[in-house]
Scaffold this active site. Sequence first.
Site, short mmCIF file in Angstrom:
data_model
loop_
_atom_site.label_atom_id
_atom_site.label_comp_id
_atom_site.label_asym_id
_atom_site.label_seq_id
_atom_site.Cartn_x
_atom_site.Cartn_y
_atom_site.Cartn_z
N HIS B 83 34.52 39.98 28.24
CA HIS B 83 34.18 38.99 29.28
C HIS B 83 34.33 39.63 30.66
O HIS B 83 33.43 39.54 31.50
CB HIS B 83 35.08 37.76 29.16
N ASP B 112 9.38 49.35 51.39
CA ASP B 112 9.99 49.28 50.06
C ASP B 112 11.32 50.01 50.14
O ASP B 112 11.74 50.41 51.23
CB ASP B 112 9.08 49.97 49.01
N TRP B 148 40.27 44.79 30.34
CA TRP B 148 39.19 45.57 30.97
C TRP B 148 39.72 46.81 31.68
O TRP B 148 38.98 47.73 31.98
CB TRP B 148 38.39 44.70 31.95
N SER B 175 24.24 54.15 36.94
CA SER B 175 23.26 53.21 37.47
C SER B 175 23.67 52.72 38.85
O SER B 175 22.86 52.71 39.79
CB SER B 175 23.11 52.04 36.50
N SER B 176 24.95 52.34 39.00
CA SER B 176 25.30 51.77 40.30
C SER B 176 25.42 52.86 41.36
O SER B 176 25.18 52.59 42.53
CB SER B 176 26.55 50.89 40.22
N HIS B 259 40.81 49.01 42.98
CA HIS B 259 40.94 48.18 44.16
C HIS B 259 39.69 48.19 45.05
O HIS B 259 39.18 47.14 45.39
CB HIS B 259 42.22 48.40 44.95
N GLU B 261 36.88 48.58 43.98
CA GLU B 261 35.91 47.84 43.17
C GLU B 261 35.92 46.35 43.52
O GLU B 261 34.87 45.71 43.57
CB GLU B 261 36.21 48.06 41.68
N TYR B 263 36.45 45.08 46.34
CA TYR B 263 35.71 44.91 47.60
C TYR B 263 34.22 45.16 47.41
O TYR B 263 33.40 44.60 48.12
CB TYR B 263 36.32 45.78 48.69
N SER B 274 27.69 35.41 55.90
CA SER B 274 27.47 35.64 57.33
C SER B 274 26.03 35.38 57.75
O SER B 274 25.75 35.21 58.93
CB SER B 274 27.84 37.08 57.70
N HIS B 308 49.49 48.32 44.45
CA HIS B 308 50.02 46.95 44.39
C HIS B 308 49.64 46.26 43.09
O HIS B 308 50.12 45.18 42.81
CB HIS B 308 49.62 46.12 45.62
N HIS B 309 48.77 46.89 42.29
CA HIS B 309 48.45 46.35 40.96
C HIS B 309 49.49 46.77 39.94
O HIS B 309 49.42 46.36 38.79
CB HIS B 309 47.08 46.85 40.50
N THR B 334 40.46 40.58 57.15
CA THR B 334 39.93 39.45 56.39
C THR B 334 40.08 38.17 57.20
O THR B 334 39.18 37.32 57.23
CB THR B 334 40.65 39.32 55.04
N LYS B 337 37.39 37.83 59.71
CA LYS B 337 36.13 37.32 59.16
C LYS B 337 36.20 35.80 58.98
O LYS B 337 35.30 35.07 59.38
CB LYS B 337 35.82 38.00 57.82
N ARG B 456 49.25 36.24 30.62
CA ARG B 456 47.80 36.33 30.40
C ARG B 456 47.53 37.12 29.14
O ARG B 456 48.40 37.78 28.60
CB ARG B 456 47.13 36.99 31.61
#
Lengths: 200, 533
Positions: B83, B112, B148, B175-176, B259, B261, B263, B274, B308-309, B334, B337, B456
């Site tokens: 998932h 293009d 994951w 790909s990305s 991390h 990722e 963002y 925006s 921090h993870h 943040t 924003k 979890r």
Amino acid sequence: MGEARGLEALALHASPLPIHESEVLDRKAANRRLTRSLLLFAAGSFGFGFALVPLYDLVCDVTGYGNRKALLEAASVVEQVDASRSITVELVSATAAQGDWEFRPANGNMQVHPGRLYEAKFYATNLRTQAVTAQAIPSVAPTQATRYFQKTECFCFTPQRFEASETRELTVRFIVDPALPANIDRVTLAYSMYTTESKG
Amino acid sequence: MSTAHTHAHAADHEAHDHHGPEKGWRRWLFATNHKDIGTMYLLFSLLMFFIGGAMALVIRAELFQPGLQLVDPGFFNTMTTVHALIMVFGAVMPATVGLANWMIPIQIGAPDMALPRMNNFSFWLLCAAFTLLLLSLFVAGGGPASGWTLYPPLVLQTGNALPLAIFAIHLAGASSIMGAINIIVTIMNMRAPGMSLLKMPVFVWTWLITAYLLIAVMPVFAGAVTMLLTDRFFGTTFFEAAGGGDPVMYQHIFWFFGHPEVYIMILPAFGIVSEIIPTFSRKPLFGYDAMVYATAAIAFLSFIVWAHHMFTVGMPLAGQLFFMLATMLIAVPTGVKVFNWTATMFKGSISFEPPMLFAIAFLFLFTIGGFSGLMLGVAPADFQYHDTYFVVAHFHYVLVPGAVFAIMAGVYYWLPKWTGHMYNMKLAKVHFWLSVIFVNLLFFPQHFLGLAGMPRRIPDYSTQFADWNMVSSIGAFGFGLSQLLFVYIIFATIRSGAKATDKVWDTAKPHGLEWTLSSPPPYHSFEVAPEVK
């Protein structure tokens, strides 16, 4: 209030500019150049991922936190007993997924004075019906205590050969450096037993 | 994908000008047109959103009551793992790439994307990646079930699914990266004359920064999973203590990618919001420059907060302090924003069309996720929250009513531009209210569960957690079913609807060059470059 800067300043020119063929070719060359450098950037990032491995070891070496190399080396130390301080050393054993082992400390914990040499015993049994070689990997918790926990002799310094179904007593001699930070009163010495090769 | 193709084909049935698309399947297989590829990315992501969503419903169905009822624990763990991988790499990221493909060229006045063939390759590589990942569910040993994050040593116990999942990550990563290179080259080289960097729409800016993040960290993740592969199959010991490796090192490498990722998933969402808030507040975006610099600051800080993870791995106090304070620092840009969006709305003449509703919900609910993130960033407190449902509640708040709501807002904002049809406003508002109610029902109780100590990734729980889990599961099914309405609205709009004007939102000022084109835009837009003054 925001001034009318950026998007709001957009206004379209009445007669758009035609694109010339030479501009298209220039743009193609520029695209290729930028694409190449971005691909190099990506390759560099891939390399950086692998460079993190020695970098990680380097950080461990420099700071002495959880230093795996020092954990597997014999220290030569002089006894300077600090009898005024008492520390609990917990002994923990674990076995890895591969191999069949029975592995346990003789005592779960002991009270020690910093600066005095102590001996602790573990028992290991090879549950296989063939000879195997095993390597025990130590670790110390909390990690800040690693550099103050010195072993003068340890079964973990060399691979240990076990005959089929053999049980053996394994010895470690250690000394806790009196310089151990004052806030630490409990140190855990943990060993994991790994089978490094099977004979038979 | 074949059904998706048929629908997407219908989407563009009007777009036959003199340089019209090829007929039939060749148009899609060999697509080089940024709009066609954008459409394919968006439909792909929609499909993945439902596949990943179905897996989430398996999880929530099992957690509806305490005890083990529906699936065995191994399969439950496969569901949590796959998932997450699908939603991150298959739904949210391709959706933002699809929006980038559609919008960036027509927002900056380019004909293009700069590298159209590479664009085609990126898309089909993504399909290959997810074919592999979904195949991994059916091989001996079951699908990947390690979470994951793929932490060793647990992940190395995966059966034949491990190489499939790792190759899937390699392909999705390639790909990305190619998608990101394409976006950077397009933005740097293809802007219309006069479109200076600080005149670009904020969506383009956020994607430019996101693309650099992607190139910096996706290869690091590819490296980490390659190390897992060689540890498992080629006798290396990067992460095995017996050979001098360290499993904790994997966590450092993973989160060095992981991390940034997060963002990568949220910055394009910031860009979309925006665009929308100024349109429906009828005011220019407050603090355009500050928005751009705040985005850049967030991207920079994302590289120095990864640990921090993993406060609980036993890191030195100095490390905990550094990563805690660096994490707190992210709240500053943040906050810039969030306050700028609020200031944009302040004294604005606001109307509540569906894109604006989703954008406002984003603003509130993303901020809730941001606050719980700050709580988790406090190192001493994190020991209580770590690996509980509080973490699950936190990242779902930033990803679902955060990134996903922003994507939906973007779809409702630009769908009339893409299709030339207005959608059914009433139905879209119903979709919004169902989504926003159920998403809170789904995720808010998970804060309580986490604070009370529910871990979890476990298929069963102690009975005191029963009530809130039931509420959360009801929310999940409500949210999932509400999204069928979203699909209906999209396909109904593709097929028919009132004709949309070029400016679409006629009360609004045009905010980017896309509003100067017809709705739908011609197959090849801006063959003659517009000049921006």
